[in-house]
Motif scaffolding. Structure first.
Motif, mmCIF file in Angstrom:
data_model
loop_
_atom_site.group_PDB
_atom_site.id
_atom_site.type_symbol
_atom_site.label_atom_id
_atom_site.label_comp_id
_atom_site.label_asym_id
_atom_site.label_seq_id
_atom_site.Cartn_x
_atom_site.Cartn_y
_atom_site.Cartn_z
ATOM 1 N N CYS A 299 -3.317 -15.100 6.761
ATOM 2 C CA CYS A 299 -2.622 -14.302 7.765
ATOM 3 C C CYS A 299 -3.166 -14.615 9.151
ATOM 4 C CB CYS A 299 -2.758 -12.802 7.478
ATOM 5 S SG CYS A 299 -4.442 -12.160 7.650
ATOM 6 N N ILE A 301 -4.015 -12.846 12.964
ATOM 7 C CA ILE A 301 -4.203 -11.582 13.677
ATOM 8 C C ILE A 301 -4.835 -11.876 15.034
ATOM 9 C CG2 ILE A 301 -5.423 -9.360 13.664
ATOM 10 C CD1 ILE A 301 -5.328 -9.391 10.634
ATOM 11 N N SER A 307 -5.709 -3.437 18.898
ATOM 12 C CA SER A 307 -4.928 -3.183 17.687
ATOM 13 C C SER A 307 -5.243 -4.195 16.594
ATOM 14 C CB SER A 307 -3.431 -3.203 18.007
ATOM 15 O OG SER A 307 -3.045 -4.479 18.518
ATOM 16 N N GLY A 308 -5.426 -5.456 16.998
ATOM 17 C CA GLY A 308 -5.755 -6.485 16.025
ATOM 18 C C GLY A 308 -7.118 -6.264 15.404
ATOM 19 N N ARG A 309 -8.071 -5.867 16.223
ATOM 20 C CA ARG A 309 -9.417 -5.624 15.699
ATOM 21 C C ARG A 309 -9.414 -4.450 14.723
ATOM 22 N NH1 ARG A 309 -14.481 -6.043 19.724
ATOM 23 N NH2 ARG A 309 -13.173 -7.813 20.293
ATOM 24 N N GLU A 310 -8.655 -3.409 15.037
ATOM 25 C CA GLU A 310 -8.573 -2.279 14.120
ATOM 26 C C GLU A 310 -7.892 -2.677 12.817
ATOM 27 O OE1 GLU A 310 -9.210 0.908 12.164
ATOM 28 O OE2 GLU A 310 -10.129 0.605 14.138
ATOM 29 N N GLN A 311 -6.939 -3.594 12.914
ATOM 30 C CA GLN A 311 -6.277 -4.094 11.707
ATOM 31 C C GLN A 311 -7.277 -4.839 10.826
ATOM 32 O OE1 GLN A 311 -3.023 -6.770 12.581
ATOM 33 N NE2 GLN A 311 -1.967 -6.303 10.671
ATOM 34 N N TYR A 313 -10.543 -4.327 10.808
ATOM 35 C CA TYR A 313 -11.472 -3.325 10.275
ATOM 36 C C TYR A 313 -10.863 -2.583 9.083
ATOM 37 C CZ TYR A 313 -14.198 -3.945 14.596
ATOM 38 O OH TYR A 313 -14.936 -4.459 15.629
ATOM 39 N N GLU A 314 -9.545 -2.317 9.175
ATOM 40 C CA GLU A 314 -8.885 -1.627 8.065
ATOM 41 C C GLU A 314 -8.866 -2.512 6.819
ATOM 42 O OE1 GLU A 314 -7.350 1.401 5.963
ATOM 43 O OE2 GLU A 314 -8.150 1.500 8.013
ATOM 44 N N LEU A 315 -8.620 -3.792 6.987
ATOM 45 C CA LEU A 315 -8.701 -4.717 5.853
ATOM 46 C C LEU A 315 -10.115 -4.768 5.294
ATOM 47 C CD1 LEU A 315 -6.494 -7.640 7.218
ATOM 48 C CD2 LEU A 315 -5.961 -6.217 5.228
ATOM 49 N N PRO A 503 -0.720 -9.383 6.275
ATOM 50 C CA PRO A 503 -2.135 -8.980 6.213
ATOM 51 C C PRO A 503 -2.340 -7.635 5.522
ATOM 52 C CG PRO A 503 -1.284 -8.634 8.429
ATOM 53 C CD PRO A 503 -0.185 -9.297 7.653
ATOM 54 N N VAL A 504 -2.081 -7.614 4.236
ATOM 55 C CA VAL A 504 -2.306 -6.423 3.410
ATOM 56 C C VAL A 504 -2.938 -6.867 2.096
ATOM 57 C CG1 VAL A 504 -0.376 -5.121 4.400
ATOM 58 C CG2 VAL A 504 -0.001 -6.540 2.365
#
Length: 535
Positions: A299, A301, A307-311, A313-315, A503-504
């Protein structure tokens, strides 16, 4: 206690120094080599043995297999075998039965650098090339003002722009030779460290073991594993699909080239769901991407944006493992270094690969596979003298071995996490891998010339291949070249275009008790015949 640790470290350093020097000076003129003994040493460091797989480990064929003085077949087989033993051990911890492992050195040697032969990794029956015409002269040796050689293996255009900008030349062999001849090798190394490009002095083993960086690296194990934070144990779940030791494990990556991306490939081969993140505008050579990222979803990012960094971190919060091989300081700037990651997700196993070590006197120097061979003396040992350094026929030696060792370290840390709890940092350096290879010993060139091509125990074998219809077309590549009798390595996902996967995380497979009917049926279904050793 401190004195005992100091004495133990000093002894370890001296043992490594003697082993490397002896490996070059006392070259083997027979094919006798104790692979099981060397495998035992690797595993013993982590409280395991070849028997930890629950079956037997068998090696077929012997070095030399190609015209090289490296033990390429043996080192590849050892890296693959260590990884397989640890994976099989995890399978047993999850309730699975023991199994046998078999590796043919004549195939394993081709797993070290399958892209170098341009036969085994094909897209629509065609070798994948590169539009980067300057890539190949990055592997040449350039003579300096003080009559030494340097390697300028700057794999990417940004690094090459920094190199040519500092040296005031163009990116051509002729211009580079002229520019390099104005500097000493030591001056070029200093400039490379300062401005962020590769310029590595080619050393002999005798020179390298006198360097302070040798003492730093020799004091470390090949695979460094450190518990960096506390936390409750995270036991392995009940078995998911019954066909993979790492089924249900998730690995998030920011790997590139081979040594980092290959970590994901190895974990995916044993069942992990691997997702690699690429940054916006990041470049990669297509043939390297395909080879090293088989089995890994991909993916893209914008990791610099909020927003990308939080994405990311969530992954990370959903991952068991994070892996990367990035230039010094990059992960820290993104808040993805080991300590930061362990705060975002307590219990994470953070894996990194560097060229010259995470700390130590060369920690800020960038480098790739060939650089590790150049600075540690391996390429001089291969070529015969400081005047004639030489790459082995595979061109690549340390990259995949580094990836395999790093993936093995991830699995070992997962085992510790299941028992002790906590977050872990795993690190592998390419220099340390090269030192280990040198310590296995080199072979006498006359013996190599007399033996290679004679067949029998020294016969090269076509590698096992995988062919799949993908979104890119029909893709053919090598498999992992290791036979497991119950859970053969295979990929749930083969390959996709770089950066095109969502990216999930994929849903985890449904868990089954080890003694359930469906688990036993799946184990029966994937069992393959054991390949006995040749007598």
């Amino acid at each position: 206690m401190a004195a005992e640790n100091s004495n133990g470290t000093a002894a370890r350093v001296e043992e490594m120094r003697a082993r490397m020097l002896r490996g070059e000076r006392e070259r083997a003129a027979t094919d006798n080599f104790d692979l099981i003994g060397e495998l035992s040493k690797l595993l013993q460091e982590h409280g395991l043995s070849p028997d930890s797989c629950g079956g037997s480990v068998n090696f077929l064929k012997k070095d030399p297999l190609m015209s090289t003085q490296f033990r390429l077949g043996g080192s590849a087989a050892l890296g693959l075998a260590m990884q397989a033993v640890v994976a099989c051990h995890i399978f047993r911890l999850r309730g699975g039965p023991g199994q046998d492992i078999s590796i043919d050195l004549g195939q394993a040697i081709r797993r070290i650098a399958p892209i170098s032969e341009r036969r085994w990794e094909l897209l629509n029956n065609t070798p994948v090339g590169t539009p980067d015409t300057g890539l190949f002269h990055q592997f040449l040796f350039y003579k300096t003002k003080d009559e030494r050689h340097v390697m300028l293996t700057n794999m990417y255009t940004g690094m090459r722009a920094r190199l040519t900008g500092v040296l005031g030349c163009s990116d051509s062999p002729t211009s580079l030779r002229k520019a390099v001849s104005k500097y000493t090798a030591d001056e070029l190394e200093v400039l490379g460290e300062k401005y962020g490009f590769v310029a590595a002095k080619v050393r002999s083993i005798e020179e390298f073991v006198k360097e302070p960086v040798f003492d730093y690296l020799a004091a470390l194990p090949i695979i460094e594993i450190e518990r960096i934070a506390g936390g409750p144990p995270v036991p392995f779940s009940d078995f998911c699909d019954g066909t993979h030791p790492l089924s249900g494990i998730r690995a998030l990556g920011m790997g590139h080239v081979i040594a980092g991306a290959g970590v994901g490939r190895s974990l995916a081969a044993y069942g992990a769901d691997c997702l690699n993140i690429w940054r916006i505008d990041e470049e990669e050579h297509e043939q390297i991407y395909l080879s090293a990222n088989t089995g890994v979803r991909s993916c893209m990012i914008d990791v610099r944006s909020n927003s990308g960094r939080e994405q990311v971190y969530e992954l990370l919060r959903g991952a068991d493992v994070f892996y990367a091989n990035r230039r010094p300081g990059l992960l820290e700037s993104l808040g993805m270094d080991a300590h930061a990651a362990s705060k975002i997700h307590p219990g994470i196993v953070h894996v990194s690969v560097s060229c010259h070590g995470e700390n130590g006197p060369w920690k800020n120097r960038v480098g790739f596979d060939q650089i590790a061979g150049a600075v540690t003396g391996c390429l001089v040992a291969e070529g015969g003298s400081l005047e004639t350094p030489k790459l082995p026929p595979t061109n690549i030696v340390n990259d995949y071995l580094g990836a395999w060792m790093a993936a093995t370290g991830a699995m070992l840390a997962l085992i510790r996490r299941a028992k002790e709890g906590g977050s872990y940092k795993v690190h592998v350096s390419l220099d340390r891998i090269a030192m280990w290879i040198a310590g296995l010993g080199f072979m006498d060139p006359k013996y190599v010339n007399q033996t290679v091509g004679t067949g029998g125990d020294h016969e090269l074998v076509d590698p096992q291949l995988l062919t799949a219809v993908t979104s890119l077309g029909v893709y053919q590549c090598t498999t992992e070249q290791v036979m497991l009798s119950r859970t053969p390595t295979h990929f749930a996902h083969v390959i996709s275009a770089r950066g095109t996967d969502v990216p999930v995380w994929l849903p985890k497979p449904k868990a089954h008790k080890p003694n359930s009917a469906i688990f036993l049926e799946r184990i029966k279904r994937v069992t393959v015949p054991h390949v006995p050793p040749k007598m």
